[in-house]
Enzyme design. Structure first.
Site, PDB file in Angstrom:
ATOM      1  N   PHE A 122       0.768  -1.026   0.025  1.00  0.00           N
ATOM      2  CA  PHE A 122      -0.186  -0.311   0.238  1.00  0.00           C
ATOM      3  C   PHE A 122       1.307   1.067   0.206  1.00  0.00           C
ATOM      4  CE2 PHE A 122      -1.979   2.832   2.528  1.00  0.00           C
ATOM      5  CZ  PHE A 122      -3.302   3.301   1.486  1.00  0.00           C
ATOM      6  N   ILE A 156       7.126   2.465   1.777  1.00  0.00           N
ATOM      7  CA  ILE A 156       7.163   1.200   1.351  1.00  0.00           C
ATOM      8  C   ILE A 156       7.029  -0.343   1.754  1.00  0.00           C
ATOM      9  CG2 ILE A 156       4.899  -0.032  -0.367  1.00  0.00           C
ATOM     10  CD1 ILE A 156       4.785   3.687   0.175  1.00  0.00           C
ATOM     11  N   THR A 157       5.949  -0.851   2.554  1.00  0.00           N
ATOM     12  CA  THR A 157       6.225  -1.893   2.957  1.00  0.00           C
ATOM     13  C   THR A 157       5.952  -3.045   1.894  1.00  0.00           C
ATOM     14  OG1 THR A 157       5.794  -1.712   5.288  1.00  0.00           O
ATOM     15  CG2 THR A 157       5.477  -3.904   4.730  1.00  0.00           C
ATOM     16  N   ILE A 336      18.032  -6.232  32.134  1.00  0.00           N
ATOM     17  CA  ILE A 336      17.971  -7.060  32.707  1.00  0.00           C
ATOM     18  C   ILE A 336      19.112  -8.110  32.776  1.00  0.00           C
ATOM     19  CG2 ILE A 336      16.433  -9.574  33.431  1.00  0.00           C
ATOM     20  CD1 ILE A 336      13.826  -7.064  33.214  1.00  0.00           C
ATOM     21  N   GLY A 339      24.722  -6.596  29.532  1.00  0.00           N
ATOM     22  CA  GLY A 339      25.876  -6.884  28.672  1.00  0.00           C
ATOM     23  C   GLY A 339      25.160  -7.725  27.759  1.00  0.00           C
ATOM     24  N   GLU A 362       2.058   3.507  10.660  1.00  0.00           N
ATOM     25  CA  GLU A 362       0.638   3.004  10.409  1.00  0.00           C
ATOM     26  C   GLU A 362      -0.037   4.650  11.810  1.00  0.00           C
ATOM     27  OE1 GLU A 362      -0.482  -0.620   9.159  1.00  0.00           O
ATOM     28  OE2 GLU A 362      -2.066   1.049   9.468  1.00  0.00           O
ATOM     29  N   THR A 364       2.120   8.193  13.375  1.00  0.00           N
ATOM     30  CA  THR A 364       2.834   8.284  14.981  1.00  0.00           C
ATOM     31  C   THR A 364       2.230   7.589  16.557  1.00  0.00           C
ATOM     32  OG1 THR A 364       2.799  10.299  14.597  1.00  0.00           O
ATOM     33  CG2 THR A 364       4.835   9.393  14.079  1.00  0.00           C
ATOM     34  N   SER A 365       2.892   8.085  17.476  1.00  0.00           N
ATOM     35  CA  SER A 365       2.504   8.484  18.942  1.00  0.00           C
ATOM     36  C   SER A 365       1.652   9.369  18.735  1.00  0.00           C
ATOM     37  CB  SER A 365       3.860   7.854  20.120  1.00  0.00           C
ATOM     38  OG  SER A 365       3.789   6.221  19.618  1.00  0.00           O
TER      39      SER A 365
END
Ligand SMILES: Cc1cc2nc3c(=O)[nH]c(=O)nc-3n(C[C@H](O)[C@H](O)[C@H](O)COP(=O)(O)OP(=O)(O)OC[C@H]3O[C@@H](n4cnc5c(N)ncnc54)[C@H](O)[C@@H]3O)c2cc1C
Length: 378
Positions: A122, A156-157, A336, A339, A362, A364-365
């Site tokens: 798309f 484009i994906t 957690i 390294g 899709e 942004t925040s």
């Protein structure tokens, strides 16, 4: 209020878990490292019916509800979020011919997409038009019975590998929000070619490129939906797509939690497993709590969509919360593992890189906050 998944939904989720453990988990690190589209995996996904689950059976899909598809995307993303995203975005693009296509377009394009025989792309975003889609410059001009399309689409994906492209461009700029139209164009059409390929921080097995249109001639019948309808169509599709991205983020979060629990129980420092240090235990506690919240928001948005109730605000809330939680907690998951978590080969390192994009594509925040606040304050 019923919080229980149906037997069918649980079965399909479990089936996808088995599929992902068997076929996706073993290659996830390699396809990330090599930025490789795993065609062999997509063939298996197609054979399993995963590429068109919520598409009606008559058009090559499985006819499930959207929530069931979302559960599958979550489970896939838990093993490899690039693959989860590829399936989610493929289905969203297939919704366009399903909802707006003529019967001929459905037979010609939708069926092979739903069966997973063809891949979709798309193309809306342009170098100068990201969040501000109205800044696009690509246009289609009618010449006899053909439209001639010129412009460059970016990010484009599936751009380099798609069989079917849906391209949005101006047909009547003066008409403003009602001036853009969508065209469905098969790969190999002269004048359409994939352009620059993007190497990405994460989501590396998902292929992303420019799509360049240079005097690309397509017949009138290539228009999808009505002239001037493309922006409304795109926004409707994004609402559903955002639930898919939220599910991708939930899958990433679940994987981060799995890894954090396992590692913290095994790694010994100061004579005890690090899970016994409260600082680590509380990181894991916060991760699990946000995961539950993200999952409920995501399932609720999908459920609203299946109930044919308004869901734009809820889809944006689910994407906003789940993506930001995924980013926050994958950073903690690396912490957690110290390294070891920072080095290639640690799954948490890939999860952290993959999480970032869920805050960007899709919408942004910041765009999600615009949608939510517009809904709250209108
Ligand atoms: C891996 C990947 C895959 C993608 N796949 C597709 C695809 O298949 N098809 C497609 O069409 N597009 C695709 N995109 C494009 C994607 O949707 C855009 O990147 C996204 O919409 C943001 O646009 P932009 O990158 O141009 O950022 P910009 O719009 O330039 O935004 C830059 C920053 O400014 C902020 N900003 C912008 N406007 C405002 C405002 N009004 N108020 C506050 N903040 C604002 C943004 O939130 C962001 O933080 C993809 C992108 C990537 C990276």
């Amino acid at each position: 209020m019923d919080f229980q998944l149906t037997d069918e939904q649980q079965l399909i989720r479990n089936n996808m878990r088995e599929f992902a453990d068997r076929y996706v988990e073993p290659i996830a690190a390699e396809i990330d490292e090599n930025s490789r589209h795993p065609a062999e995996l997509f063939q298996k996904l197609a054979e399993g019916g995963w590429m068109g689950m919520p598409i009606p059976v008559e058009y090559g899909g499985c006819g499930t509800d959207y929530l069931t598809h979302i559960l599958a995307v979550e489970e896939l993303s838990r093993s490899c979020s690039s693959t989860g995203f590829s399936v989610a975005s493929h289905v969203i693009v297939a919704f366009l011919p399903l909802l707006y296509g003529t019967e001929e377009q459905k037979r010609k394009y939708l069926v092979p997409l739903a069966e997973g025989k063809h891949m979709s792309a798309f193309a809306l975003t342009e170098p100068g038009a990201g969040t501000d889609v109205m800044a696009a410059t690509s246009r289609a001009v009618l010449d006899g019975d053909e439209y001639v399309i010129n412009g460059t689409k970016t990010f484009i994906t599936n751009g380099p590998i798609a069989d079917t492209y849906i391209v949005v461009c101006w047909t009547d700029k003066a008409a403003g929000r009602k001036g853009m139209s969508a065209f469905i164009i098969p790969r190999g059409t002269p004048g359409l070619r994939p352009g620059k390929h993007f190497e990405k921080m994460g989501m590396r097995s998902s292929q992303t490129s420019e799509v360049v249109l240079k005097d690309c001639r397509v017949p009138r019948e290539s228009m999808l939906g009505q002239a001037g309808q493309a922006l409304a169509m795109s926004m409707g599709i994004f609402e559903q797509g955002r639930i898919g991205i939220a599910a991708q983020a939930v899958g990433i979060l679940q994987a981060a939690l799995d890894e954090s629990i396992k590692y913290s129980k095994e790694r010994v420092q100061f004579g005890v497993p690090i899970s016994r240090h409260q600082a680590i235990a509380w990181m894991i506690t916060d991760m699990a709590t946000d995961l539950s919240a993200a999952r409920f928001l995501t399932y609720h948005a999908a459920w609203l969509r299946d109930q044919k109730q308004p869901f734009a605000k809820e889809a944006s809330m689910a994407k906003l919360f789940a993506s930001e939680a995924a980013m926050r907690h994958t950073v903690k998951a690396v912490q957690i593992q110290g390294g070891y978590g920072y080095c290639k080969g640690a799954k948490v390192e890939r999860l952290m890189r993959d999480a970032k994009i869920t805050e960007i594509y899709e919408g942004t925040s910041e765009a999600m906050r615009m949608v939510i606040s517009a809904n709250l304050l209108r």
